[in-house]
Design a protein around this motif. Sequence first.
Motif, PDB file in Angstrom:
ATOM      1  N   ASN A 130      -6.759  33.088  22.450  1.00  0.00           N
ATOM      2  CA  ASN A 130      -7.335  31.791  22.128  1.00  0.00           C
ATOM      3  C   ASN A 130      -7.330  30.878  23.353  1.00  0.00           C
ATOM      4  O   ASN A 130      -8.328  30.219  23.653  1.00  0.00           O
ATOM      5  CB  ASN A 130      -6.558  31.149  20.971  1.00  0.00           C
ATOM      6  N   ASP A 131      -6.203  30.864  24.062  1.00  0.00           N
ATOM      7  CA  ASP A 131      -6.097  30.036  25.267  1.00  0.00           C
ATOM      8  C   ASP A 131      -7.130  30.435  26.319  1.00  0.00           C
ATOM      9  O   ASP A 131      -7.627  29.594  27.059  1.00  0.00           O
ATOM     10  CB  ASP A 131      -4.697  30.133  25.879  1.00  0.00           C
ATOM     11  N   LYS A 132      -7.442  31.717  26.385  1.00  0.00           N
ATOM     12  CA  LYS A 132      -8.403  32.227  27.371  1.00  0.00           C
ATOM     13  C   LYS A 132      -9.834  32.244  26.839  1.00  0.00           C
ATOM     14  O   LYS A 132     -10.732  32.794  27.463  1.00  0.00           O
ATOM     15  CB  LYS A 132      -7.990  33.632  27.820  1.00  0.00           C
ATOM     16  N   LYS A 133     -10.006  31.658  25.649  1.00  0.00           N
ATOM     17  CA  LYS A 133     -11.343  31.559  25.017  1.00  0.00           C
ATOM     18  C   LYS A 133     -11.957  32.939  24.734  1.00  0.00           C
ATOM     19  O   LYS A 133     -13.169  33.121  24.821  1.00  0.00           O
ATOM     20  CB  LYS A 133     -12.303  30.730  25.865  1.00  0.00           C
ATOM     21  N   GLU A 170     -12.778  35.405  21.915  1.00  0.00           N
ATOM     22  CA  GLU A 170     -12.952  35.347  20.471  1.00  0.00           C
ATOM     23  C   GLU A 170     -12.496  36.640  19.792  1.00  0.00           C
ATOM     24  O   GLU A 170     -12.939  37.728  20.176  1.00  0.00           O
ATOM     25  CB  GLU A 170     -14.427  35.110  20.122  1.00  0.00           C
TER      26      GLU A 170
END
Length: 112
Positions: free
Chosen positions: A37-40, A42
């Motif tokens: 999530n932090d690294k986007k 999905e």
Amino acid sequence: MEMKGLIPGVVTYNSILRKLCEAGNMKEANSLLNEMNDKKIEPDNVTCNTFINAYCKIGDMSSAWKFRNKMLEGGLVQDQFTYKALIHGFCKIKEMDKAKQLLFDMLDAGND
């Protein structure tokens, strides 16, 4: 991998998550999900089904169901793997009415 300039994607994360979940390391798996999530990055159906299946196997249907809801809220759809994991999970904890309803839902959706 990252030290060599390679950026892990969802497939790489899914591979690691699967092993963590199979080993019952749900805390580490959730930490890795937070990293995604932090690294986007999905989550996809494989990611979600991995968690749902792991929670079902340990009989934590509350967490499995919450994950299923997050999956649907994220625009993903339940597939045969989602239904089968949930059906097995509800059977494991002897909630046959919920298992039957999911079976009917799966058949209605054409995911037999």
